[in-house]
Scaffold this active site. Structure first.
Site, PDB file in Angstrom:
ATOM      1  N   HIS A 122      24.697  45.798  82.204  1.00 15.55           N
ATOM      2  CA  HIS A 122      25.220  44.837  81.362  1.00 15.55           C
ATOM      3  C   HIS A 122      27.101  45.465  81.581  1.00 15.55           C
ATOM      4  O   HIS A 122      28.248  44.098  81.283  1.00 15.55           O
ATOM      5  CB  HIS A 122      25.544  44.834  79.852  1.00 15.55           C
ATOM      6  CG  HIS A 122      24.066  44.138  79.372  1.00 15.55           C
ATOM      7  ND1 HIS A 122      24.598  42.601  79.586  1.00 15.55           N
ATOM      8  CD2 HIS A 122      23.032  44.187  78.567  1.00 15.55           C
ATOM      9  CE1 HIS A 122      24.145  41.911  79.048  1.00 15.55           C
ATOM     10  NE2 HIS A 122      22.400  43.056  78.328  1.00 15.55           N
TER      11      HIS A 122
ATOM     12  N   HIS B  62      19.968  35.416  75.253  1.00 11.20           N
ATOM     13  CA  HIS B  62      19.071  35.587  75.540  1.00 11.20           C
ATOM     14  C   HIS B  62      18.202  34.578  76.668  1.00 11.20           C
ATOM     15  O   HIS B  62      17.965  33.206  75.382  1.00 11.20           O
ATOM     16  CB  HIS B  62      19.128  36.531  75.192  1.00 11.20           C
ATOM     17  CG  HIS B  62      19.035  37.520  75.260  1.00 11.20           C
ATOM     18  ND1 HIS B  62      20.140  37.937  73.711  1.00 11.20           N
ATOM     19  CD2 HIS B  62      19.021  38.858  75.105  1.00 11.20           C
ATOM     20  CE1 HIS B  62      19.999  38.877  73.137  1.00 11.20           C
ATOM     21  NE2 HIS B  62      19.897  39.452  74.505  1.00 11.20           N
TER      22      HIS B  62
ATOM     23  N   ASP C 154      19.031  40.976  83.555  1.00  8.87           N
ATOM     24  CA  ASP C 154      17.520  41.208  83.718  1.00  8.87           C
ATOM     25  C   ASP C 154      17.059  41.476  85.245  1.00  8.87           C
ATOM     26  O   ASP C 154      16.869  42.215  85.262  1.00  8.87           O
ATOM     27  CB  ASP C 154      17.207  39.706  83.094  1.00  8.87           C
ATOM     28  CG  ASP C 154      16.779  39.603  82.473  1.00  8.87           C
ATOM     29  OD1 ASP C 154      16.469  40.940  80.741  1.00  8.87           O
ATOM     30  OD2 ASP C 154      16.680  38.531  81.102  1.00  8.87           O
TER      31      ASP C 154
ATOM     32  N   ARG D  23      13.077  33.777  81.098  1.00  9.04           N
ATOM     33  CA  ARG D  23      13.292  35.192  81.030  1.00  9.04           C
ATOM     34  C   ARG D  23      12.547  36.156  82.116  1.00  9.04           C
ATOM     35  O   ARG D  23      13.254  36.197  82.860  1.00  9.04           O
ATOM     36  CB  ARG D  23      13.747  35.794  79.354  1.00  9.04           C
ATOM     37  CG  ARG D  23      14.376  36.989  80.065  1.00  9.04           C
ATOM     38  CD  ARG D  23      14.494  37.306  78.758  1.00  9.04           C
ATOM     39  NE  ARG D  23      15.693  38.393  78.553  1.00  9.04           N
ATOM     40  CZ  ARG D  23      15.693  38.970  77.698  1.00  9.04           C
ATOM     41  NH1 ARG D  23      15.291  38.983  76.223  1.00  9.04           N
ATOM     42  NH2 ARG D  23      16.750  40.360  78.053  1.00  9.04           N
TER      43      ARG D  23
ATOM     44  N   HIS E  94      19.110  46.867  82.740  1.00  7.58           N
ATOM     45  CA  HIS E  94      19.879  45.896  81.895  1.00  7.58           C
ATOM     46  C   HIS E  94      20.453  46.607  81.251  1.00  7.58           C
ATOM     47  O   HIS E  94      21.927  46.226  81.516  1.00  7.58           O
ATOM     48  CB  HIS E  94      18.622  45.871  80.872  1.00  7.58           C
ATOM     49  CG  HIS E  94      18.909  44.462  80.140  1.00  7.58           C
ATOM     50  ND1 HIS E  94      18.595  43.133  80.177  1.00  7.58           N
ATOM     51  CD2 HIS E  94      19.677  44.003  78.617  1.00  7.58           C
ATOM     52  CE1 HIS E  94      19.464  42.195  79.451  1.00  7.58           C
ATOM     53  NE2 HIS E  94      19.969  42.698  78.555  1.00  7.58           N
ATOM     54  N   GLU E  95      20.653  46.919  80.690  1.00  5.84           N
ATOM     55  CA  GLU E  95      21.525  47.928  79.852  1.00  5.84           C
ATOM     56  C   GLU E  95      23.215  48.340  80.992  1.00  5.84           C
ATOM     57  O   GLU E  95      23.764  48.347  80.626  1.00  5.84           O
ATOM     58  CB  GLU E  95      21.644  49.102  78.484  1.00  5.84           C
ATOM     59  CG  GLU E  95      20.923  48.000  77.152  1.00  5.84           C
ATOM     60  CD  GLU E  95      20.952  46.963  76.714  1.00  5.84           C
ATOM     61  OE1 GLU E  95      22.213  46.805  77.105  1.00  5.84           O
ATOM     62  OE2 GLU E  95      20.013  46.019  75.858  1.00  5.84           O
TER      63      GLU E  95
ATOM     64  N   GLU F  82      23.176  37.894  80.167  1.00  3.43           N
ATOM     65  CA  GLU F  82      22.195  38.330  80.364  1.00  3.43           C
ATOM     66  C   GLU F  82      20.686  38.407  81.560  1.00  3.43           C
ATOM     67  O   GLU F  82      20.240  38.977  81.526  1.00  3.43           O
ATOM     68  CB  GLU F  82      21.494  37.923  78.534  1.00  3.43           C
ATOM     69  CG  GLU F  82      21.534  38.227  78.192  1.00  3.43           C
ATOM     70  CD  GLU F  82      21.674  39.976  77.043  1.00  3.43           C
ATOM     71  OE1 GLU F  82      20.602  40.142  77.464  1.00  3.43           O
ATOM     72  OE2 GLU F  82      22.436  40.177  76.732  1.00  3.43           O
TER      73      GLU F  82
HETATM   74 ZN   LIG Z   1      21.062  42.136  77.252  1.00  2.27          ZN
END
Ligand SMILES: [Zn+2]
Length: 211
Positions: free
Chosen positions: A52, A171, A113, A177, A48-49, A109
């Site tokens: 980004h 988020h 994800d 999510r 996920h990071e 986000e």
């Molecule tokens: Zn994030």
């Protein structure tokens, strides 16, 4: 962030990703737990990071951390089309009856994800080196991988807090999510034998894979 804060971030100007000590504990990470849960947990967060850096904001930075458009016009158009598809998908999800997710606010986000889940799934399969994952408690490795991902987002919020968050938090709320992310990943359909009658089924044309 303090070491005790359960969080992680990607900071584009420095081209860094940061994970706190407090994040590296259950449910995200536990050294002795089944690898499938670890890949679905901290693995999906690491992915996920990293993703980004290539979401709707991160992609505007180049490898040196400067704001600079390094994309071709064609790639730019493809990205915009796929991002628009995700905005539509997430906006259709209700965090509570009548309370729709803001697909524009949460776009970065949501891209992270889905990208993170795809990366972690590929990493889990690479870690198996072609071998079959063991069945544990009646669950296959892939099933435990996706359950590990879902375990990250177990939570409860008061209706008032949920309403406030939907208007301000980038988020997507927990249930939407998890559900909106997995239904874009082909491996999830195989893992659980998800068929077109299932409420979360998405036709292949409507599944979005950016990274
Ligand atoms: Zn994030």
């Amino acid at each position: 962030m303090t070491p005790q804060t359960v969080n992680a971030y990607n900071y584009a100007p420095f081209s860094v990703v940061v994970f706190t000590a407090a994040l590296l504990q259950p449910p995200a990470f536990e050294p002795t737990q089944d690898a499938a849960l670890t890949y679905g947990g901290i693995g999906a967060i690491i992915g996920h990071e990293l993703t980004h850096a290539f979401d709707d904001v991160g992609r505007k930075f180049d490898a040196t951390g400067h704001v600079h458009n390094w994309w071709t016009t064609a790639d730019d158009a493809h990205f915009a089309a796929k991002a628009a598809q995700l905005v539509t998908l997430y906006s259709a999800c209700e965090a509570a009856p009548g309370l729709h997710v803001d697909g524009v606010l949460t776009l970065g986000e949501n891209i992270a994800d889905i990208g993170g889940l795809q990366l972690a799934y590929a990493a889990y399969h690479a870690s198996l080196h072609g071998l079959q994952a063991p069945v544990i408690d009646g669950l296959t490795g892939d099933q435990r991988f996706f359950l590990g991902f879902a375990k990250l987002r177990r939570g409860q919020r008061r209706p008032q807090a949920l309403r406030s968050d939907v208007g301000s938090d980038p988020h997507t709320p927990d249930a939407c999510r998890v559900n909106q992310a997995v239904r874009n990943v082909g491996g999830w359909y195989k893992a659980f034998g998800v068929t077109p009658e299932a409420p979360l089924f998405l036709s292949k044309a409507l599944r979005t894979s950016i990274w």
